[in-house]
Design a protein around this motif. Structure first.
Motif: not given
Length: 450
Positions: A375-398
């Motif tokens: 899921m993380y890789d698919e979101l990142k490929a579509k630009g759906l992970i924030a540039q500042d990952p520590w503001t991104d809830e998906f990144h923090k949970v992952y």
């Protein structure tokens, strides 16, 4: 006649020798020449006044008992990158010293231990952190807030105290505040050597007994991301240690520290000790089947690669290096660990335990990490992970899924800590994966980061 006389003299000498075994009172002269040099005595006398705690530790050490003094470990050649005469006791002489005692010094007497250490995960601890851009950015940018007035404090007071850092020298070839003092096990020194024996055998006593107790490991192996000390306390091994461990014998010689000296294993027993027909090793990774610290647990196969050599040749820690482990792979590693267990447990007990613990690691890999990574890789490929990952809830949970809860799940299982395998582990993961799926589906549907 001569033959009878010689036989009589031989018999008398044997009787005299037998009478004196364990009794040296009749010996007029008994001297062992292991005296310190004049400079060595001068160092001890000065430090007894200036730093009495160091000298008191040294007096109780095995080094002190055999006349190995300050100068034997701290003296370096004039052309050493660490050489200094900042100490008043050597200023103006032909003697140069260094505050830093590196593995190159230790290996003069302990070559096998240093070699084994460098083949272990401990030997790579500082190299990995130093070479990873993500770790450097986390410490200096995100945690350090790019504050020019406090540069390096997040690393100096935290990460490097366990992992180690490249020691840099300032005025008079003395180490800088940003890089020393530290207890980092993978410290990287100006002379090119890597490691820190004093992380476990603390200065200046260097006690084998201290290194065999769980406290030696719990300075680093604790906390939310790898609570190994807490897991040990949660296990039956820890239960027994906490009940009576202060009464056990910890100073037996290497390869002679066996059940009977202790009733339950400490960290050193399983990972390092000579037990049964196993030899003592300073490669703490040798008996490990899995790399439980990584985002995904792989078998420790593919042989060993010397991280120190890679650092010198490439100036970085190569991502292609196989993880530290047994030179013959994960099957051999597990076989050695099972030999440790067999000193106290039946074969069935040991086999059954590892069968279910291994399945818990596979459960983590297949049901939690792999779907989360996809899921993380698919979101990142579509630009759906924030540039500042520590503001991104998906990144923090992952991140917490693998780095915190996932490690606890796996390490709890392999070290018999049920509360960490379950409540602090897989129970948290089953919530994490549901939260990730919810965020993933929303972003894939809307094409937005909310």
């Amino acid at each position: 006649m001569l033959k009878k006389l010689l036989l009589s003299m031989f018999a008398s000498s044997v009787m005299l020798f037998a009478a004196n075994v364990g009794d040296l009172s009749s010996v007029k002269t008994l001297k062992i020449d292991r005296d310190m040099t004049k400079m060595g005595k001068s160092c001890v006398e000065c430090h007894a006044k200036e730093t009495p705690g160091m000298v008191n530790d040294w007096k109780e050490s095995r080094h002190g008992h055999v006349g190995i003094s300050c100068i034997d470990c701290h003296q370096v050649k004039k052309d050493s990158p660490m050489a200094t005469q900042a100490c008043p006791g050597v200023k103006g002489t032909d003697v140069y010293i260094s505050l830093l005692v590196t593995p190159k010094t230790c290996e003069r007497c302990h070559p096998s231990e240093v070699k084994e250490f460098q083949e272990s995960g401990h030997g790579r601890a500082g190299l990995q952190v130093h070479a990873k851009d993500g770790m450097q950015k986390l410490m200096n940018h995100f945690e350090g807030a790019d504050n020019p007035h406090t540069k390096g404090s997040a690393e100096a007071t935290g990460c490097m105290q366990c992992h180690g850092k490249v020691v840099e020298l300032g005025k008079d070839n003395r180490p800088t505040a940003e890089t020393w003092p530290q207890a980092g096990i993978g410290t990287i020194y100006p002379d090119g050597s890597v490691g820190n024996c004093a992380s476990c055998h603390t200065r200046h006593k260097f006690s084998i007994a201290e290194a065999r107790k769980p406290a030696a490991c719990s300075s680093c192996h604790l906390g939310p991301d790898h609570p190994d000390k807490e897991i040990y306390d949660n296990s039956k091994h820890g239960h027994i240690f906490n009940a009576e461990g202060n009464e056990w014998k910890y100073d037996s010689a290497p390869d002679a520290w066996e059940p009977g000296d202790y009733r339950a294993p400490t960290c050193a027993t399983c990972h390092m000790s000579g037990i049964g027909d196993l030899k003592t090793t300073h490669n703490v990774s040798r008996r490990l089947k899995w790399n439980l610290w990584a985002p995904k647990s792989n078998l420790r196969d593919g042989g060993l690669d010397n991280a120190v050599k890679v650092w010198k040749e490439e100036g970085k820690f190569s991502k292609g290096n196989p993880v530290a482990g047994h030179p013959d792979g994960s099957v051999a590693a597990r076989a050695e660990m099972e030999k440790v267990c067999s000193s106290c447990h039946s074969t069935l007990h040991t086999k059954n335990f590892f069968e279910m613990a291994d399945k818990h690691v596979i459960l983590y890999n297949e049901s939690y990490f792999e779907p989360a990574k996809k899921m993380y890789d698919e979101l990142k490929a579509k630009g759906l992970i924030a540039q500042d990952p520590w503001t991104d809830e998906f990144h923090k949970v992952y991140y917490h899924l693998w780095h915190h809860q996932g490690r606890r799940m796996r390490q709890g299982a392999l070290m018999n800590g049920p509360d960490y395998a379950h409540w602090h582990g897989v129970f948290e993961l089953q919530q994490d994966i549901r939260e990730l799926k919810k965020i993933y589906e929303h972003r894939m549907k809307t094409g937005k980061i909310d």
